[in-house]
Write an enzyme that holds these catalytic residues in place. Structure first.
Site, PDB file in Angstrom:
ATOM      1  N   ASN A  74      -8.041   4.716   5.898  1.00  0.00           N
ATOM      2  CA  ASN A  74      -7.777   4.905   4.285  1.00  0.00           C
ATOM      3  C   ASN A  74      -9.553   4.397   3.846  1.00  0.00           C
ATOM      4  O   ASN A  74      -9.737   3.376   3.922  1.00  0.00           O
ATOM      5  CB  ASN A  74      -6.573   4.438   3.857  1.00  0.00           C
ATOM      6  N   GLY A  81      -0.111  -2.644  13.253  1.00  0.00           N
ATOM      7  CA  GLY A  81      -0.329  -2.064  14.617  1.00  0.00           C
ATOM      8  C   GLY A  81       1.228  -2.036  15.331  1.00  0.00           C
ATOM      9  O   GLY A  81       1.335  -1.759  16.274  1.00  0.00           O
ATOM     10  N   GLY A  97       0.074  -1.340  -0.213  1.00  0.00           N
ATOM     11  CA  GLY A  97      -0.175   0.170  -0.613  1.00  0.00           C
ATOM     12  C   GLY A  97       0.640   1.336   0.115  1.00  0.00           C
ATOM     13  O   GLY A  97       0.735   2.143  -0.808  1.00  0.00           O
ATOM     14  N   GLY A 149      -3.075   0.796  12.257  1.00  0.00           N
ATOM     15  CA  GLY A 149      -1.909   1.531  13.415  1.00  0.00           C
ATOM     16  C   GLY A 149      -2.424   0.992  14.826  1.00  0.00           C
ATOM     17  O   GLY A 149      -2.444  -0.389  15.060  1.00  0.00           O
ATOM     18  N   PHE A 164      -7.581   1.073  -4.119  1.00  0.00           N
ATOM     19  CA  PHE A 164      -6.239   0.290  -5.011  1.00  0.00           C
ATOM     20  C   PHE A 164      -5.765   0.967  -6.104  1.00  0.00           C
ATOM     21  O   PHE A 164      -6.127   0.857  -7.735  1.00  0.00           O
ATOM     22  CB  PHE A 164      -6.998  -0.906  -5.438  1.00  0.00           C
ATOM     23  N   LYS A 195      -3.660 -12.861   2.038  1.00  0.00           N
ATOM     24  CA  LYS A 195      -3.490 -11.212   3.371  1.00  0.00           C
ATOM     25  C   LYS A 195      -5.014 -11.672   3.577  1.00  0.00           C
ATOM     26  O   LYS A 195      -5.994 -11.021   2.743  1.00  0.00           O
ATOM     27  CB  LYS A 195      -2.639 -10.833   2.733  1.00  0.00           C
ATOM     28  N   ASN A 233     -11.488  -1.887   0.680  1.00  0.00           N
ATOM     29  CA  ASN A 233     -12.493  -1.056   0.187  1.00  0.00           C
ATOM     30  C   ASN A 233     -13.425  -0.765  -1.645  1.00  0.00           C
ATOM     31  O   ASN A 233     -12.745  -0.334  -2.133  1.00  0.00           O
ATOM     32  CB  ASN A 233     -11.149   0.128  -0.068  1.00  0.00           C
ATOM     33  N   THR A 234     -12.234  -2.282  -1.628  1.00  0.00           N
ATOM     34  CA  THR A 234     -13.398  -2.593  -2.945  1.00  0.00           C
ATOM     35  C   THR A 234     -13.748  -3.370  -2.642  1.00  0.00           C
ATOM     36  O   THR A 234     -14.669  -4.737  -2.289  1.00  0.00           O
ATOM     37  CB  THR A 234     -12.587  -3.236  -4.258  1.00  0.00           C
ATOM     38  N   SER A 291      -8.748  -6.046   1.533  1.00  0.00           N
ATOM     39  CA  SER A 291      -9.251  -4.937   1.668  1.00  0.00           C
ATOM     40  C   SER A 291     -10.452  -4.740   1.725  1.00  0.00           C
ATOM     41  O   SER A 291     -11.089  -4.793   1.250  1.00  0.00           O
ATOM     42  CB  SER A 291      -8.084  -3.714   0.432  1.00  0.00           C
ATOM     43  N   ASN A 314      -4.981  -7.443   7.277  1.00  0.00           N
ATOM     44  CA  ASN A 314      -4.665  -6.037   6.517  1.00  0.00           C
ATOM     45  C   ASN A 314      -5.338  -4.874   7.430  1.00  0.00           C
ATOM     46  O   ASN A 314      -5.654  -5.764   8.753  1.00  0.00           O
ATOM     47  CB  ASN A 314      -6.122  -6.678   5.482  1.00  0.00           C
TER      48      ASN A 314
END
Ligand SMILES: Cc1cc2nc3c(=O)[nH]c(=O)nc-3n(C[C@H](O)[C@H](O)[C@H](O)COP(=O)(O)O)c2cc1C
Length: 377
Positions: A116, A312, A68, A283, A120, A227, A189-190, A187, A256
């Site tokens: 975020n 993290g 990323g 994080g 992608f 992943k 976000n897709t 992820s 992830n």
């Protein structure tokens, strides 16, 4: 020093712009050989005790850059210069795509976290393959000093039913340039991507990617990893672990980003978090669940599969804890934003100290020791 710089400059900038600025500096420095050598000598001293063998590859150490950060494989040598022992590029999709509309990257400084929903954004597997080939040609034999992982995902506009063909296209283009290949199905976000983690969908996908990698690269076996998300239920984590063993996968990367927001709340007000909206949280707040998933995976697969711990990790203690839990390799992203260019140096030094003070002769001996102890108790 970096903290001051961060507070004065980066913190006042839009996070994505700050990323591009830092990225441009890293790339520029890495292009000047004398500067690259000097910076690497200061920021990336190598500790013999940390040398690591994983996935059939020899690495300077266990600590790498998570996917990323370098989505398009344009800063591999810059990130190596800063001390990352391996660099995982991507996520790369078969077709180039712009990602989600901006603003899509947010800092939660008080919680040492990021959210975020990049989606992608990347140049596509054809362009990235060409870039990787050009780098290899320019470096000659020297390229082998850096381990390059290639993380692939689904093109957004491709329907879920055609996902396998989309991953196969990227595999055909990229496998030859990958020291290891990662199938990213985690992820947030897709739309629909994480449905591919269900074993009925994951089995044919991983089998097809394995077949495509073997067909395209005949001179060696490209290690294949998957992943996974921290939001999987425990029984689904077990199911992926069992599937990975069944298919002879080389590794699992855990984890992830998360769609949960529970770990937050150190000082970031709830309404700020709500205003940010959807996206993956990374994080410090991700630490506990990522560790939990990793330990669970190790308890299930033991040494049969290489585990990569991510989520993290901020300090040498965090990395050491992941190794004891079962990770042969560890990765980070978010803490790099907050800690800056001395981060890898600090982490390496701390890890070498912890290993020296431990009862283990090598890092490999330490892998999973804590999880094994708990299982025996
Ligand atoms: C801005 C940003 C973009 C990311 N993009 C990707 C990606 O394209 N592919 C992927 O597999 N993981 C991606 N990740 C997830 C990271 O690789 C990592 O798994 C996650 O951030 C947890 O590690 P950390 O807490 O050290 O950041 C991204 C993370 C961030 C913060």
């Amino acid at each position: 020093m970096y903290r001051l710089f961060f507070d004065l400059i980066f913190k006042r900038m839009d996070p994505e712009k700050a990323h591009h600025l830092a990225f441009a500096w890293i790339r520029a420095a890495a292009r000047v050989p004398v500067l690259r050598t000097f910076v690497a000598a200061v920021l990336a001293p190598r500790h013999k005790a940390l040398r690591t063998e994983a996935l059939g590859l020899r690495m300077h150490g266990p600590f790498g850059l998570a996917a990323g950060f370098d989505k398009n494989a344009s800063a591999i040598d810059g990130m190596t210069m800063l001390g990352f022992d391996h660099v995982e590029i991507g996520t790369v999709t078969a077709q180039p795509q712009p990602g989600n509309p901006k603003k899509r990257l947010f800092r939660l400084v008080a919680d040492r976290a990021l959210v975020n929903r990049m989606g992608f954004n990347n140049d596509g597997s054809e362009a990235v393959a060409a870039r990787l080939a050009a780098r290899k040609a320019a470096l000659g034999e020297k390229h082998s000093r850096t381990t390059v992982g290639v993380n692939i995902g689904k093109t957004k506009i491709v329907p879920e039913a055609e996902a396998v063909a989309d991953y196969v296209t990227s595999t055909e283009r990229l496998a030859a340039h990958a020291d290891y290949l990662v199938v990213n199905v985690s992820s947030p976000n897709t739309p629909g991507l994480r449905n591919l983690q269900a074993t009925e969908a994951l089995r044919p996908l991983l089998a097809a990617v394995r077949e495509a990698a073997d067909r395209t690269v005949t001179s060696r076996r490209v290690p294949l990893l998957v992943k996974i998300a921290p939001d999987l239920a425990d029984e689904d984590v077990d199911a992926v672990a069992d599937l990975a063993v069944e298919l002879g996968l080389d590794g699992i990367i855990a984890t992830n980003t998360t769609i949960a927001r529970d770990g937050l709340g150190l000082t970031t007000p709830k309404r700020t978090v709500e205003a940010i909206g959807a996206g993956g949280l990374s994080g410090a707040p991700l630490k506990a669940r990522s560790l939990e998933v990793l330990s669970r995976l190790y308890a299930r697969v033991g040494d049969r599969i290489t585990l990569v711990g991510v989520g993290g990790i901020e300090t040498a203690d965090d990395a050491w804890e992941r190794i004891l839990a079962g990770a042969t390799l560890v990765q980070g992203y978010s803490a790099f934003i907050y800690e800056g260019p001395f981060w890898c140096r600090k982490l390496h030094r701390g890890l070498a100290e912890r290993l020296a003070a431990s009862p283990y002769a090598t890092l490999a001996d330490a892998v999973g020791a804590e999880t094994r102890k708990k299982a025996a108790a």
